[in-house]
Design a protein around this motif. Sequence first.
Motif, short mmCIF file in Angstrom:
data_model
loop_
_atom_site.label_atom_id
_atom_site.label_comp_id
_atom_site.label_asym_id
_atom_site.label_seq_id
_atom_site.Cartn_x
_atom_site.Cartn_y
_atom_site.Cartn_z
N MET A 1 60.54 52.18 -2.31
CA MET A 1 60.00 53.04 -1.11
C MET A 1 60.22 52.31 0.15
SD MET A 1 55.90 54.06 -0.65
CE MET A 1 55.97 55.10 -2.10
N ASP A 2 60.28 52.82 1.25
CA ASP A 2 60.56 52.63 2.58
C ASP A 2 59.43 52.22 3.09
OD1 ASP A 2 61.05 51.92 5.15
OD2 ASP A 2 62.07 53.92 5.55
N LEU A 3 58.85 51.05 3.22
CA LEU A 3 57.32 50.57 3.64
C LEU A 3 57.33 50.77 5.33
CD1 LEU A 3 56.71 47.36 1.70
CD2 LEU A 3 56.08 49.48 1.22
N ALA A 4 58.49 51.20 5.85
CA ALA A 4 58.27 51.65 7.40
C ALA A 4 58.06 53.01 7.66
CB ALA A 4 59.82 50.94 8.08
N LEU A 5 57.99 53.75 6.41
CA LEU A 5 57.75 55.23 6.63
C LEU A 5 56.54 55.43 7.70
CD1 LEU A 5 58.30 58.24 6.05
CD2 LEU A 5 56.80 57.90 3.94
N ASP A 6 56.65 56.38 8.56
CA ASP A 6 55.54 56.59 9.30
C ASP A 6 55.05 57.85 8.83
OD1 ASP A 6 53.53 57.30 11.33
OD2 ASP A 6 54.95 57.46 12.79
N ILE A 7 54.10 57.75 8.15
CA ILE A 7 53.57 58.99 7.22
C ILE A 7 52.85 60.00 8.27
CG2 ILE A 7 51.19 58.12 6.66
CD1 ILE A 7 53.72 60.02 4.22
N LYS A 8 52.26 59.55 9.38
CA LYS A 8 51.63 60.60 10.07
C LYS A 8 52.61 61.07 11.08
CE LYS A 8 47.62 57.56 11.69
NZ LYS A 8 46.88 57.16 12.75
N ALA A 9 53.75 60.92 11.18
CA ALA A 9 54.91 61.70 11.59
C ALA A 9 54.95 63.11 11.02
CB ALA A 9 56.33 61.04 11.86
N LEU A 10 54.83 62.88 9.44
CA LEU A 10 54.95 64.17 8.66
C LEU A 10 53.80 64.98 8.58
CD1 LEU A 10 56.40 61.97 5.54
CD2 LEU A 10 57.61 62.75 7.61
N ALA A 11 52.82 64.67 9.45
CA ALA A 11 51.84 65.47 9.19
C ALA A 11 51.92 66.65 10.38
CB ALA A 11 50.42 64.93 9.59
N ASN A 12 51.10 67.80 10.17
CA ASN A 12 51.08 68.79 11.20
C ASN A 12 50.54 68.25 12.39
OD1 ASN A 12 51.77 70.73 9.18
ND2 ASN A 12 49.44 71.27 8.77
N GLU A 13 51.23 68.70 13.50
CA GLU A 13 50.84 68.16 14.92
C GLU A 13 49.51 68.26 15.19
OE1 GLU A 13 52.18 68.87 19.74
OE2 GLU A 13 53.13 70.01 17.93
N GLY A 14 48.73 69.18 14.83
CA GLY A 14 47.21 69.49 15.04
C GLY A 14 46.38 68.34 14.31
N VAL A 15 46.81 67.89 13.27
CA VAL A 15 46.13 67.01 12.52
C VAL A 15 45.90 65.61 12.83
CG1 VAL A 15 45.93 66.35 10.08
CG2 VAL A 15 46.32 68.46 10.49
N ASN A 16 47.04 65.20 13.35
CA ASN A 16 46.97 63.66 13.81
C ASN A 16 46.07 63.38 14.81
OD1 ASN A 16 49.07 62.31 12.42
ND2 ASN A 16 50.87 63.15 13.43
N GLY A 17 45.78 64.29 15.86
CA GLY A 17 44.66 63.78 16.77
C GLY A 17 43.19 64.25 16.39
N LEU A 18 42.94 64.53 15.09
CA LEU A 18 41.52 65.13 14.48
C LEU A 18 40.63 63.83 14.22
CD1 LEU A 18 42.33 68.02 12.14
CD2 LEU A 18 41.11 68.19 14.21
N HIS A 19 39.58 63.99 14.46
CA HIS A 19 38.52 63.09 14.17
C HIS A 19 37.62 63.78 13.20
CE1 HIS A 19 39.70 60.10 17.06
NE2 HIS A 19 39.69 61.06 17.96
N PRO A 20 37.54 63.20 11.93
CA PRO A 20 36.82 63.67 10.92
C PRO A 20 35.49 64.17 11.36
CG PRO A 20 37.99 61.78 9.97
CD PRO A 20 37.92 61.71 11.62
N TYR A 21 34.78 65.33 10.81
CA TYR A 21 33.49 65.66 11.18
C TYR A 21 32.32 64.57 10.63
CZ TYR A 21 29.09 68.71 10.73
OH TYR A 21 27.90 69.04 10.90
N GLN A 22 31.32 64.47 11.58
CA GLN A 22 30.71 63.33 11.27
C GLN A 22 29.08 64.05 10.97
OE1 GLN A 22 31.03 59.94 10.90
NE2 GLN A 22 33.22 60.63 11.38
N PRO A 23 28.98 64.00 9.56
CA PRO A 23 27.50 64.90 9.04
C PRO A 23 26.42 63.86 9.44
CG PRO A 23 28.73 63.81 7.24
CD PRO A 23 29.64 63.54 8.36
N GLY A 24 25.29 64.48 9.26
CA GLY A 24 24.15 63.67 9.18
C GLY A 24 24.22 62.41 8.23
#
Length: 370
Positions: A1-24
């Motif tokens: 496996m290529d350990l240099a793979l940038d997995i984020k580059a494969l994600a949908n553009e809108g997903v990369n900048g998301l911050h997960p919902y913070q519940p109570g």
Amino acid sequence: MDLALDIKALANEGVNGLHPYQPGKPVEELERELGISNIIKLASNENPLGLSPKAAAAIAKASVELARYPDANGFYLKQKLTNYCGVDADQLTLGNGSNEVLEILFRTFVSSGDEVIFDKHAFIVYALLTQSAGATSVAIPSVDWGHDLDAMLAAVTAKTRMICIANPNNPTGTFLTPLQLQQFLAKVPEQVIVVLDEAYFEYVPVAERANSIGWISDYPNLVVTRTFSKAFGLAGLRVGYLVSTPELADLLNRVREPFNCNMLALAAAEAVLDDSDYVNQSVLLNSQEMARLTQWCDDNKIDYIPSYGNFLTVQVDDAQSVYRKLLQQGVIVRPIGGYGMPNHLRISIGLVQENDRLMAALNEILATKK
């Protein structure tokens, strides 16, 4: 496996900048962190009365069939909802909480390049879903912490696909009257979908409620979402629904995952719709304790936003510090800096003894800050 793979580059553009919902913060997490017990949670707008007796009985009965798949179409729950809402079954879309029906709605109608309009201090999931779809959020500044409908209309462009309105609004508790909403709907272009999120509908006094579902026949671009997580006390089972025209519901039900509502959730929701005593008791408790908490705020000169929900948002200096000190006393509330309100705490209305403890803790904390 290529350990240099940038997995984020494969994600949908809108997903990369998301911050997960913070519940109570969960009770169990605070127990682990501070090693304390007897914690009360007033952070997630849950029903403090616990489970409806009829819902509990229905869950026990349904549990013997858990090796089977649930009814993928929720036939019996839809039959109950047709009576409760005054609609036909083909106008309903069921979801894993109203959060999921919102997600289904966005997946069906919102694409890259579209715009979605909502209030600056509205339910944060609208912004998360918009970004996930690769669309653009248009957050409108509030007026007195509530929706500025004129500004929303002025923000509509050829790219606008959807307008989201929570009524009552979370986390501010503000409320739009039926007349305000009707006048607004009459001016929205028909190609723009209007989402009326009524998660806290049952807490609105009957005389002030809008017949919003009845408006769908006049405004086919209107959808109404509701949940069983609040007044119906089923937050842990996650079941909600959306009401629309049959044509729109048909599209949503093509996108909806099969078996998205589990068997216990369906059974409990069917049962609690028949438990008017439980729902009425929940609403009465909320009304009485809301009045008591707001009077305490008035007496102690604590600013708050008048609320139509089952929570009260209060303004305090150094809200994060107050939040942390409440945690040390075993009281969990909700800081809402993520909603653009860094000087506010959202407090769910609890049982009498829970609210007593909250007020005593706040008295002690705020007294040391003077």
